[in-house]
Design a protein around this motif. Structure first.
Motif, PDB file in Angstrom:
ATOM      1  N   ARG A  47      39.291  83.434  53.366  1.00  0.00           N
ATOM      2  CA  ARG A  47      39.971  83.003  52.242  1.00  0.00           C
ATOM      3  C   ARG A  47      41.223  82.695  52.517  1.00  0.00           C
ATOM      4  NH1 ARG A  47      40.543  86.662  46.635  1.00  0.00           N
ATOM      5  NH2 ARG A  47      41.522  87.776  48.090  1.00  0.00           N
ATOM      6  N   ILE A  48      41.758  81.475  52.350  1.00  0.00           N
ATOM      7  CA  ILE A  48      43.107  80.869  52.772  1.00  0.00           C
ATOM      8  C   ILE A  48      43.987  80.595  51.701  1.00  0.00           C
ATOM      9  CG2 ILE A  48      44.248  79.267  54.323  1.00  0.00           C
ATOM     10  CD1 ILE A  48      42.073  79.196  55.735  1.00  0.00           C
ATOM     11  N   ILE A  49      45.147  81.072  51.537  1.00  0.00           N
ATOM     12  CA  ILE A  49      46.227  80.767  50.544  1.00  0.00           C
ATOM     13  C   ILE A  49      47.294  80.320  50.994  1.00  0.00           C
ATOM     14  CG2 ILE A  49      47.412  81.517  48.496  1.00  0.00           C
ATOM     15  CD1 ILE A  49      45.346  83.936  48.245  1.00  0.00           C
ATOM     16  N   SER A  50      47.792  79.062  50.547  1.00  0.00           N
ATOM     17  CA  SER A  50      48.982  78.406  50.916  1.00  0.00           C
ATOM     18  C   SER A  50      49.870  77.940  49.749  1.00  0.00           C
ATOM     19  CB  SER A  50      48.791  77.506  51.951  1.00  0.00           C
ATOM     20  OG  SER A  50      48.059  76.369  51.285  1.00  0.00           O
ATOM     21  N   ARG A  51      51.079  77.769  49.706  1.00  0.00           N
ATOM     22  CA  ARG A  51      51.844  77.549  48.341  1.00  0.00           C
ATOM     23  C   ARG A  51      52.941  76.580  48.909  1.00  0.00           C
ATOM     24  NH1 ARG A  51      54.179  83.313  46.888  1.00  0.00           N
ATOM     25  NH2 ARG A  51      55.887  83.657  48.492  1.00  0.00           N
TER      26      ARG A  51
ATOM     27  N   PRO B 154      55.551  70.525  52.681  1.00  0.00           N
ATOM     28  CA  PRO B 154      54.318  70.839  53.157  1.00  0.00           C
ATOM     29  C   PRO B 154      53.986  72.416  52.288  1.00  0.00           C
ATOM     30  CG  PRO B 154      55.991  71.368  54.706  1.00  0.00           C
ATOM     31  CD  PRO B 154      56.535  70.691  53.600  1.00  0.00           C
ATOM     32  N   PHE B 155      52.592  72.606  52.434  1.00  0.00           N
ATOM     33  CA  PHE B 155      52.143  73.971  52.055  1.00  0.00           C
ATOM     34  C   PHE B 155      52.468  74.762  53.151  1.00  0.00           C
ATOM     35  CE2 PHE B 155      50.255  71.132  48.821  1.00  0.00           C
ATOM     36  CZ  PHE B 155      50.086  72.269  47.571  1.00  0.00           C
ATOM     37  N   THR B 156      52.787  76.159  52.717  1.00  0.00           N
ATOM     38  CA  THR B 156      52.853  77.202  53.951  1.00  0.00           C
ATOM     39  C   THR B 156      51.888  78.219  53.753  1.00  0.00           C
ATOM     40  OG1 THR B 156      55.264  76.970  53.787  1.00  0.00           O
ATOM     41  CG2 THR B 156      54.522  78.902  54.700  1.00  0.00           C
TER      42      THR B 156
ATOM     43  N   GLU C  19      66.379  83.014  58.591  1.00  0.00           N
ATOM     44  CA  GLU C  19      65.210  83.885  58.946  1.00  0.00           C
ATOM     45  C   GLU C  19      64.513  84.898  57.989  1.00  0.00           C
ATOM     46  OE1 GLU C  19      65.840  85.101  62.906  1.00  0.00           O
ATOM     47  OE2 GLU C  19      66.324  82.946  63.386  1.00  0.00           O
ATOM     48  N   GLY C  20      65.654  85.365  57.103  1.00  0.00           N
ATOM     49  CA  GLY C  20      65.069  86.597  56.245  1.00  0.00           C
ATOM     50  C   GLY C  20      64.636  85.893  54.647  1.00  0.00           C
ATOM     51  N   PHE C  21      64.742  84.706  54.684  1.00  0.00           N
ATOM     52  CA  PHE C  21      64.259  84.177  53.485  1.00  0.00           C
ATOM     53  C   PHE C  21      62.692  84.176  53.406  1.00  0.00           C
ATOM     54  CE2 PHE C  21      67.996  80.863  52.449  1.00  0.00           C
ATOM     55  CZ  PHE C  21      68.895  81.882  52.908  1.00  0.00           C
ATOM     56  N   ASN C  22      62.206  84.065  52.095  1.00  0.00           N
ATOM     57  CA  ASN C  22      60.826  84.043  52.284  1.00  0.00           C
ATOM     58  C   ASN C  22      60.282  82.508  52.129  1.00  0.00           C
ATOM     59  OD1 ASN C  22      60.866  82.628  49.488  1.00  0.00           O
ATOM     60  ND2 ASN C  22      59.711  83.991  48.606  1.00  0.00           N
ATOM     61  N   ASP C  23      59.225  82.101  52.169  1.00  0.00           N
ATOM     62  CA  ASP C  23      58.489  80.785  52.322  1.00  0.00           C
ATOM     63  C   ASP C  23      59.079  79.474  51.483  1.00  0.00           C
ATOM     64  OD1 ASP C  23      56.805  82.290  50.717  1.00  0.00           O
ATOM     65  OD2 ASP C  23      55.809  80.454  50.672  1.00  0.00           O
ATOM     66  N   LEU C  24      59.598  80.171  50.207  1.00  0.00           N
ATOM     67  CA  LEU C  24      60.111  79.297  49.144  1.00  0.00           C
ATOM     68  C   LEU C  24      61.492  79.287  49.210  1.00  0.00           C
ATOM     69  CD1 LEU C  24      57.626  80.419  46.563  1.00  0.00           C
ATOM     70  CD2 LEU C  24      57.616  78.423  47.864  1.00  0.00           C
ATOM     71  N   GLY C  25      62.195  80.031  50.074  1.00  0.00           N
ATOM     72  CA  GLY C  25      63.717  79.912  50.231  1.00  0.00           C
ATOM     73  C   GLY C  25      64.423  80.968  49.370  1.00  0.00           C
ATOM     74  N   LEU C  26      63.718  81.829  48.646  1.00  0.00           N
ATOM     75  CA  LEU C  26      64.206  83.111  47.893  1.00  0.00           C
ATOM     76  C   LEU C  26      64.386  84.252  48.567  1.00  0.00           C
ATOM     77  CD1 LEU C  26      61.466  82.678  45.273  1.00  0.00           C
ATOM     78  CD2 LEU C  26      63.626  81.679  45.072  1.00  0.00           C
ATOM     79  N   MET C  27      65.361  85.036  48.139  1.00  0.00           N
ATOM     80  CA  MET C  27      66.061  86.185  48.614  1.00  0.00           C
ATOM     81  C   MET C  27      66.142  87.394  47.383  1.00  0.00           C
ATOM     82  SD  MET C  27      69.416  84.564  50.693  1.00  0.00           S
ATOM     83  CE  MET C  27      69.584  83.519  49.545  1.00  0.00           C
TER      84      MET C  27
ATOM     85  N   ASP D 200      59.033  69.609  45.239  1.00  0.00           N
ATOM     86  CA  ASP D 200      60.381  68.983  45.699  1.00  0.00           C
ATOM     87  C   ASP D 200      61.363  69.262  44.295  1.00  0.00           C
ATOM     88  OD1 ASP D 200      59.518  68.804  48.052  1.00  0.00           O
ATOM     89  OD2 ASP D 200      59.717  66.683  48.155  1.00  0.00           O
ATOM     90  N   ARG D 201      62.405  69.960  44.573  1.00  0.00           N
ATOM     91  CA  ARG D 201      63.547  69.968  43.714  1.00  0.00           C
ATOM     92  C   ARG D 201      63.083  70.532  42.276  1.00  0.00           C
ATOM     93  NH1 ARG D 201      67.068  65.302  42.980  1.00  0.00           N
ATOM     94  NH2 ARG D 201      68.998  66.824  43.491  1.00  0.00           N
ATOM     95  N   MET D 202      62.062  71.347  42.052  1.00  0.00           N
ATOM     96  CA  MET D 202      61.781  72.082  40.622  1.00  0.00           C
ATOM     97  C   MET D 202      61.196  73.401  41.154  1.00  0.00           C
ATOM     98  SD  MET D 202      58.959  69.370  39.772  1.00  0.00           S
ATOM     99  CE  MET D 202      59.966  68.017  40.125  1.00  0.00           C
ATOM    100  N   PRO D 203      61.356  74.287  40.229  1.00  0.00           N
ATOM    101  CA  PRO D 203      60.682  75.522  40.264  1.00  0.00           C
ATOM    102  C   PRO D 203      59.342  75.476  39.503  1.00  0.00           C
ATOM    103  CG  PRO D 203      62.372  75.689  38.307  1.00  0.00           C
ATOM    104  CD  PRO D 203      62.290  74.198  39.299  1.00  0.00           C
ATOM    105  N   ILE D 204      58.413  74.479  40.201  1.00  0.00           N
ATOM    106  CA  ILE D 204      57.032  74.551  39.749  1.00  0.00           C
ATOM    107  C   ILE D 204      56.032  74.756  40.821  1.00  0.00           C
ATOM    108  CG2 ILE D 204      55.093  72.940  39.085  1.00  0.00           C
ATOM    109  CD1 ILE D 204      57.038  71.148  37.520  1.00  0.00           C
ATOM    110  N   LEU D 205      55.357  75.949  40.751  1.00  0.00           N
ATOM    111  CA  LEU D 205      54.485  76.576  42.179  1.00  0.00           C
ATOM    112  C   LEU D 205      53.201  75.830  42.014  1.00  0.00           C
ATOM    113  CD1 LEU D 205      54.609  78.615  44.291  1.00  0.00           C
ATOM    114  CD2 LEU D 205      53.742  79.995  42.530  1.00  0.00           C
ATOM    115  N   GLU D 206      53.005  75.361  43.143  1.00  0.00           N
ATOM    116  CA  GLU D 206      51.614  74.921  43.619  1.00  0.00           C
ATOM    117  C   GLU D 206      50.950  75.793  44.596  1.00  0.00           C
ATOM    118  OE1 GLU D 206      52.275  70.182  42.436  1.00  0.00           O
ATOM    119  OE2 GLU D 206      52.350  70.673  44.516  1.00  0.00           O
ATOM    120  N   THR D 207      49.871  76.539  44.304  1.00  0.00           N
ATOM    121  CA  THR D 207      49.200  77.140  45.255  1.00  0.00           C
ATOM    122  C   THR D 207      47.862  76.870  45.325  1.00  0.00           C
ATOM    123  OG1 THR D 207      50.325  79.008  44.380  1.00  0.00           O
ATOM    124  CG2 THR D 207      48.617  79.661  45.787  1.00  0.00           C
ATOM    125  N   LEU D 208      47.287  76.734  46.899  1.00  0.00           N
ATOM    126  CA  LEU D 208      45.918  76.078  47.275  1.00  0.00           C
ATOM    127  C   LEU D 208      45.366  77.637  47.579  1.00  0.00           C
ATOM    128  CD1 LEU D 208      46.650  73.111  49.552  1.00  0.00           C
ATOM    129  CD2 LEU D 208      46.274  73.053  47.181  1.00  0.00           C
TER     130      LEU D 208
END
Length: 620
Positions: free
Chosen positions: A84-88, A10-12, A572-580, A92-100
């Motif tokens: 203006r709403i932005i979600s991203r 899902p987009f967040t 809980e401290g990860f960002n929405d994409l699972g990065l630290m 799955d399983r790849m570092p290709i970013l999709e942003t709405l």
């Protein structure tokens, strides 16, 4: 054109609020081409990109200076009415970013990726793909492309050729800006566009760095390249082999480590960024675009444990080759080509993230003595051999030299794992890793892999072990201290059971864990040590990997439910994409330090794997 196959992730929705003109560190996504990476903020700003390698000069660096850093921003204009709403998400399983990007006037989806080598070669240079699909209405797009090569030291001259391509020169190559949209040059070396887009239309923006002549890509080739890159990542991740808890987070951490890997050499950088502060406005602003030997055993074990033997082998070979420069002594870190790091120099053009300066290129830890790295190297060798690797004669000779250095020098004080400036100390973790170095060397000798008499090394290892378990213990505090003769605690001591020098359920280790938790923990997050221990002014955030070390300890102590709760708290401290990042401030819930941090992600993998093994042992 894009592949319309539905994606389950899902987009967040993501905030685009800035603090003092800067996007939060943890607001970023990472894309990469296995030579370098780009960081893209939630508002569509590509605000960090070094070319052509991780440790190259920055092309875009708004992350470090909102005025002079440079940026490539693709977004929708702020609507006169409505939101203006932005979600991203990542595919799955790849570092290709999709942003709405959505407004009442319409919406776009931006797909961001970097081109990957084909058969080991980037034939068209290093390329960032920013591909735009109008998904609803007639949105008004707002694009800014402001390259600032050479760390913003000079304002570039942008020139346009007869095909409508824009160019600017760098110190060693040139940047090509290609798009089907009519960018216009404004003052100050900046390209801008603000216009409505046609319904259901497709557009592209490609940023290419090349040291040779490079022709245009074209829109069709840009979309085809995106799908080819997606296929390459799918193939690469087919080797993922993990059947334990937290599989989604383990996989994202693995992908992050792969992005931090320099494919040509096998080196793995600690982080791809420079100067992101460990405290806002402070002086702890370091350059981590190099390969720290202290990380080696964790990173190598992550690759091999998860089935990535090619990457593990390449990294181990790089470790052996890089260390030849200084052998039998070991440096603290090396650059991606296996050389000692450059002399530190200030990047005077930058004010630093939220005014946190000075920003320093290079790292003055290069001249420190860090004895724990010998244990990291010998442990990495055993890990490599245990997973089917073989050692060459010259590599065996290198390891012999390292073992002899440890045997002769372990009694010296050093700067420790945390590279503390000032007077050297007898750090407990360093001594324990010296024991690990000799213990691993004895093991290699006993297996017949290295031809040497193990007995002198076994005897010395026993002396080191007694020193650690007796002299580092403070009866009054009921804990192992951070240094022999010291009265301060160090979260790295939580690793003693992982090293194998003491059992996790030993009463001394149990009370040490309790003492460290009482003094250094803030919820699930742990500081490295208390303020003032390192002699530097100010404070810092909690150090992310230390929280995973706590989980690792709990798993080894058989406290599986507690270990799981500890990992849950860290997530809980990860960002929405699972990065630290390197550090985290629980009070503000903001990431601090360089981003993304390989040590943090390797720590996640290690903790989850330790819990997996503990659960299997308990249920056997």
């Amino acid at each position: 054109m894009p592949n319309d196959t539905a994606q389950p992730t899902p987009f967040t929705r993501i905030s685009t609020e800035r603090h003092e003109g800067y996007i939060p560190i943890g607001n970023h996504a990472v894309i990469g081409d296995t030579s370098t990476v780009g960081l893209i903020a939630g508002d569509g700003s590509l605000d960090w990109l070094c070319m052509p390698q991780f440790d190259g000069d920055a092309i875009f660096a708004e992350l470090l200076d909102r005025y002079r850093g440079g940026v490539c921003r693709v977004a929708l204009a702020e609507p006169e009415e409505g939101e203006r709403i932005i979600s991203r998400r990542y595919r799955d399983r790849m570092p290709i970013l999709e942003t709405l990007h959505e407004t009442p006037q319409g919406a776009i989806k931006v797909s961001d990726a970097m081109d990957l080598p084909v058969d080991g070669c980037l034939t068209r240079g290093h390329r960032v793909l920013r591909l735009i699909e109008v998904t609803d209405g007639e949105p008004e797009i707002d694009i800014t492309v402001a390259p600032r090569p050479n760390f913003g030291a000079v304002l570039p001259h942008l020139r346009k050729d007869e095909d409508g391509l824009w160019y600017c020169d760098t110190a060693n190559g040139e940047v090509l800006i290609e798009t089907d949209l009519p960018l216009e040059r404004t003052c100050g070396g900046t390209l801008r566009l603000r216009q409505k887009l046609e319904p259901k239309s497709f557009h592209y923006l490609v940023i290419t760095y090349t040291e040779n002549e490079c022709g245009p890509m074209g829109e069709g080739a840009a979309w085809e390249t995106l799908e080819r890159v997606a296929h390459q990542w799918e193939e690469k991740l087919q080797d993922f082999d993990y059947d334990g808890p937290y599989g989604t987070y383990v996989e994202r951490s693995l992908i992050t480590l792969l992005l931090l890997t320099h494919a040509d050499t096998g080196a793995v950088v600690a982080a791809p960024t420079v100067g992101l502060p460990e405290t806002i406005g402070g002086i702890r602003n370091y350059d981590y675009r190099y390969c720290w030997l202290r990380d080696a055993a964790f990173v190598l074990n992550a690759f091999l444990d998860l089935g990535f033997t090619d990457e593990g082998t390449a990294f181990f070979r790089w470790l052996m080759e890089a260390s030849r420069e200084t052998a039998p002594q070991l440096g603290t870190f090396y650059d991606i080509r296996g050389r000692s790091g450059p002399d530190p120099e200030p990047l005077t053009a930058y004010e630093g993230y939220r005014g946190s300066g000075p920003v320093i290129r290079g790292n003055d830890a290069m001249d420190q003595l860090q004895l724990d790295v010998y244990g990291s190297m010998l442990y990495a060798a055993v890990c490599y051999v245990d997973n089917g690797g073989t050692l060459s004669d010259s590599e065996c000779q290198l390891l012999q030299g390292f073992a002899r250095v440890v045997r002769d020098q372990w009694t010296l004080p050093d700067n420790g794992l945390w590279e503390m400036p000032g007077s050297r100390r007898h750090h407990t973790y360093s001594k324990a890793m010296c024991w690990s170095a000799l213990d691993c060397y004895v093991l290699l000798c006993e297996r017949g892999i290295i031809e040497d008499n193990p007995e002198p090394f076994r005897q010395e290892a026993n002396v080191i072990k007694r020193t650690v378990l007796e002299d580092a213990w403070n009866e009054e505090r009921g804990a192992f201290m951070g240094a022999i003769g010291g009265d301060w605690l160090d979260a790295a001591v939580l690793l003693l059971p992982r090293i194998g020098i003491i059992a996790a359920d030993d009463p001394r280790m149990v009370s040490t864990f309790e003492a460290i938790t009482d003094e250094l923990a803030d919820g699930p997050y742990y500081r490295r040590y208390a303020d003032g221990v390192d002699g530097l002014d100010g404070t810092e955030g909690t150090f992310v990997v230390c929280g995973f070390w706590a989980a690792d300890y709990l798993a080894r102590a058989g406290r599986c439910e507690d270990a799981a709760r500890q990992i849950d708290g860290m997530i809980e401290g990860f960002n929405d994409l699972g990065l630290m990042a390197e550090e985290y401030d629980p009070a503000t819930k903001q990431m601090l330090g360089n981003f993304p941090q390989g040590f943090s992600h390797a720590g996640m993998i290690a903790a989850a794997s330790a819990l997996r093994d503990a659960l299997a042992k308990r249920d056997a």
